[in-house]
Design an enzyme around this catalytic site. Structure first.
Site, PDB file in Angstrom:
ATOM      1  N   GLU A 173     -17.395 -13.874  11.041  1.00 39.36           N
ATOM      2  CA  GLU A 173     -15.546 -13.711  11.087  1.00 39.36           C
ATOM      3  C   GLU A 173     -15.279 -14.337   9.728  1.00 39.36           C
ATOM      4  OE1 GLU A 173     -13.524 -11.385  10.801  1.00 39.36           O
ATOM      5  OE2 GLU A 173     -13.674  -9.544  12.465  1.00 39.36           O
TER       6      GLU A 173
ATOM      7  N   ASP B 159       1.141   3.655   4.981  1.00 33.79           N
ATOM      8  CA  ASP B 159       0.916   1.878   5.333  1.00 33.79           C
ATOM      9  C   ASP B 159      -1.537   2.162   4.875  1.00 33.79           C
ATOM     10  OD1 ASP B 159       0.949  -0.693   4.406  1.00 33.79           O
ATOM     11  OD2 ASP B 159       1.856  -0.894   6.409  1.00 33.79           O
TER      12      ASP B 159
ATOM     13  N   GLU C 156       1.735  -0.986   0.518  1.00 29.30           N
ATOM     14  CA  GLU C 156       0.895  -1.811   0.043  1.00 29.30           C
ATOM     15  C   GLU C 156       0.435  -1.660  -1.002  1.00 29.30           C
ATOM     16  OE1 GLU C 156       1.414  -1.917   3.676  1.00 29.30           O
ATOM     17  OE2 GLU C 156       2.380  -4.294   4.111  1.00 29.30           O
TER      18      GLU C 156
ATOM     19  N   ILE D 209      -6.821  -3.410   5.976  1.00 28.06           N
ATOM     20  CA  ILE D 209      -8.213  -3.396   5.927  1.00 28.06           C
ATOM     21  C   ILE D 209      -8.895  -4.068   7.636  1.00 28.06           C
ATOM     22  CG2 ILE D 209      -9.921  -4.552   4.896  1.00 28.06           C
ATOM     23  CD1 ILE D 209      -8.327  -5.091   2.211  1.00 28.06           C
TER      24      ILE D 209
ATOM     25  N   ARG E  44     -11.860  -4.149  10.077  1.00 28.49           N
ATOM     26  CA  ARG E  44     -14.064  -4.721  10.206  1.00 28.49           C
ATOM     27  C   ARG E  44     -14.128  -2.644  10.968  1.00 28.49           C
ATOM     28  NH1 ARG E  44     -14.543  -9.268  14.833  1.00 28.49           N
ATOM     29  NH2 ARG E  44     -15.132  -7.435  16.464  1.00 28.49           N
TER      30      ARG E  44
END
Length: 490
Positions: A288, A164, A232, A167, A169
């Site tokens: 964020e 998989d 994905e 994403i 941070r």
């Protein structure tokens, strides 16, 4: 076969479209200055005002990094995403929904066919220092350090049967160390990591930077739309009708995206954590998506770098500003697809379109366009809202509107709330539910009676749909259709 898609092909396409691309040779400091400049030019989203929607920018002269370039804001415009994916920007959610159901698997290529491995730096090399090699920007002066904000993490289960991409941070902590924040629950890389940790084994991964946006948008899907083990990269393959090329790592047992600009090959250490802001002690991580500085996590995962590979010709470091419109595109469009997928199965034909607006950072808010066939459909709109919450647990607010409302026009949506809405009957509040821990209003001290642990929230539905039996009372003023109106602008 047609030319393979990668970041450079996409940039060539958008350079040909006026107003979508700008590059500069003026020197820029990646420490706060780069993000500070782009904030004014094109960040948008929930970034501190003044900001605006503008072109993506390439910085060719990055202080301290003579051989690298930095690209920011490629997806910081929904219309530009539509141009990149060759599709109407208003129905991108529907396009992604179809892509999930028609996956195209990645294909493995050789090192010779992988531009991402043209240059190889091993962490054992004398003088190796990721902080001097990768031009990762620091978005604000109080960030925990330089962050990789557009790195697609690619990994697999210990038995190799599932793989998989996600994403996260990631902050550069030391010459060969990255601190990675894996949000509890929902992220597939985190699920794989638990399996490795149960065996006390490091998890091999690659961090892929500088990619076709079809990959970065596809990578942000979450359960239940893409269950554990659904890679994905298959979404990107479907969007392009072309499989994504992957290649074996040079130093770790993990695959990399072959046409990336940069690849960091690494291992997540098992059962090992570190303070995210260990080098700054500011208490902050980075800005964020809700528009606030994220709190530094006291225990992020420790990632040890084994190698860095990249392209030969001025490789591009792709980055983003956390609260920018770019996050709205990456998180919001797949969420729209997830919502459409669920409501289409449960109440087919009743939800015409959905839009995850910038005001919610792509995650916290959705606007749903409702179709009612007859009086028996009254109330179906509120069930659609409940289905949306089921499709995406981080959703906080749903606004329901009729078909004559442009869900991409905020003034039109607010017109609905002012003329087709009564607060005493058209508000639904659902208490004690889970949401996103980065929302500062979900701290226990904000509402001790209802928020027992961080990340709990009340959820809101604003029903701005007209009762079916009263439709004749809510007809918009109608104007003559003029097919030649543009002639009067010549």
């Amino acid at each position: 076969m047609s030319e393979k898609y990668d970041l450079r092909k996409v940039l060539d396409e958008i350079k040909a479209i006026p107003g979508q691309y700008h590059e500069t040779d003026k020197e820029i400091d990646p420490d706060a200055d780069l993000a500070g400049v782009y904030r004014y030019i094109g960040a948008g989203g929930t970034v501190q005002r003044p900001t605006q929607e503008g072109p993506t920018m390439m910085f060719n002269n990055v202080k301290g990094f003579p051989d690298s370039r930095v690209l920011i804001g490629l997806q910081a415009s929904r219309k530009r995403v539509g141009l990149i994916l060759h599709h109407d920007y208003k129905t991108l959610g529907q396009m992604l929904n179809e892509a999930v159901s028609q996956p195209v698997k990645p294909v493995e290529v050789t090192k010779a066919e992988a531009p991402a491995q043209e240059v190889v730096h091993l962490a054992t090399d004398t003088g190796f220092d990721i902080r001097k090699l990768l031009a990762a920007p620091t978005n604000t002066s109080v960030d925990a350090g330089p962050y990789i904000t557009m790195g697609v993490v690619y990994g697999h289960s210990p038995n190799g049967e599932q793989e998989d991409v996600t994403i996260h941070r990631m902050v550069l902590e030391d010459k060969d160390t990255i601190g990675m924040y894996i949000m509890p629950g929902g992220r597939h890389i985190g699920a794989f990591l638990k399996e490795y940790e149960a065996q006390n084994k490091p998890m091999p991964i690659t961090i892929n930077i500088g990619l076709d946006p079809a990959i970065t948008i596809g990578a942000t899907f979450e359960p239940p739309t893409t269950p554990l083990g659904y890679n994905e990269l298959q979404v990107a393959g479907a969007l392009r009708q072309q499989p994504v090329d992957v290649v074996k790592g040079v130093a770790v047992d993990a695959k990399a995206i072959a046409r990336a600009e940069w690849v960091i090959e690494a291992e997540i250490l098992p059962n090992t954590k570190m303070q995210e802001d260990i080098n700054t002690n500011t208490g902050f991580a980075m800005p964020e998506f809700p528009g606030y500085n994220g709190t530094a996590n006291p225990a992020v995962n420790v990632v040890k770098i084994k190698a860095v590979t990249h392209r030969k010709d001025h490789p591009i470091v792709q980055t983003t500003i956390g609260p920018s419109e770019e996050h709205v595109s990456m998180a919001g469009i797949p969420t729209e697809a997830s919502i459409l997928s669920l409501v289409d199965r449960a109440i087919p034909g009743k939800v015409k379109n959905v839009y995850n607006a910038p005001a919610g950072g792509g995650k916290l808010m959705t606007i749903m366009q409702i179709h009612k066939d007859d009086e028996a459909d009254e109330g179906i709109q509120r069930q659609a809202a409940l289905l949306a919450f089921s499709a995406f647990k981080e959703l906080k607010t749903v606004i329901l509107v009729d078909e004559d409302v442009d869900i991409f026009d905020w003034n039109d949506v607010m017109w609905t709330i002012n003329t087709r809405f009564q607060a005493d009957r058209d508000i639904m509040v659902l208490e004690g539910m889970r949401n996103h821990p980065l929302d500062p209003s979900e701290l226990p001290e904000y509402d001790p009676a209802r928020i027992r642990v961080r990340g709990m929230s009340s959820k809101l539905v604003l029903d701005g749909t007209v009762p079916y039996t009263m439709k004749d009372k809510f007809k918009r003023a109608s104007f003559k259709e003029m097919t030649n109106w543009q002639d009067y602008l010549k």
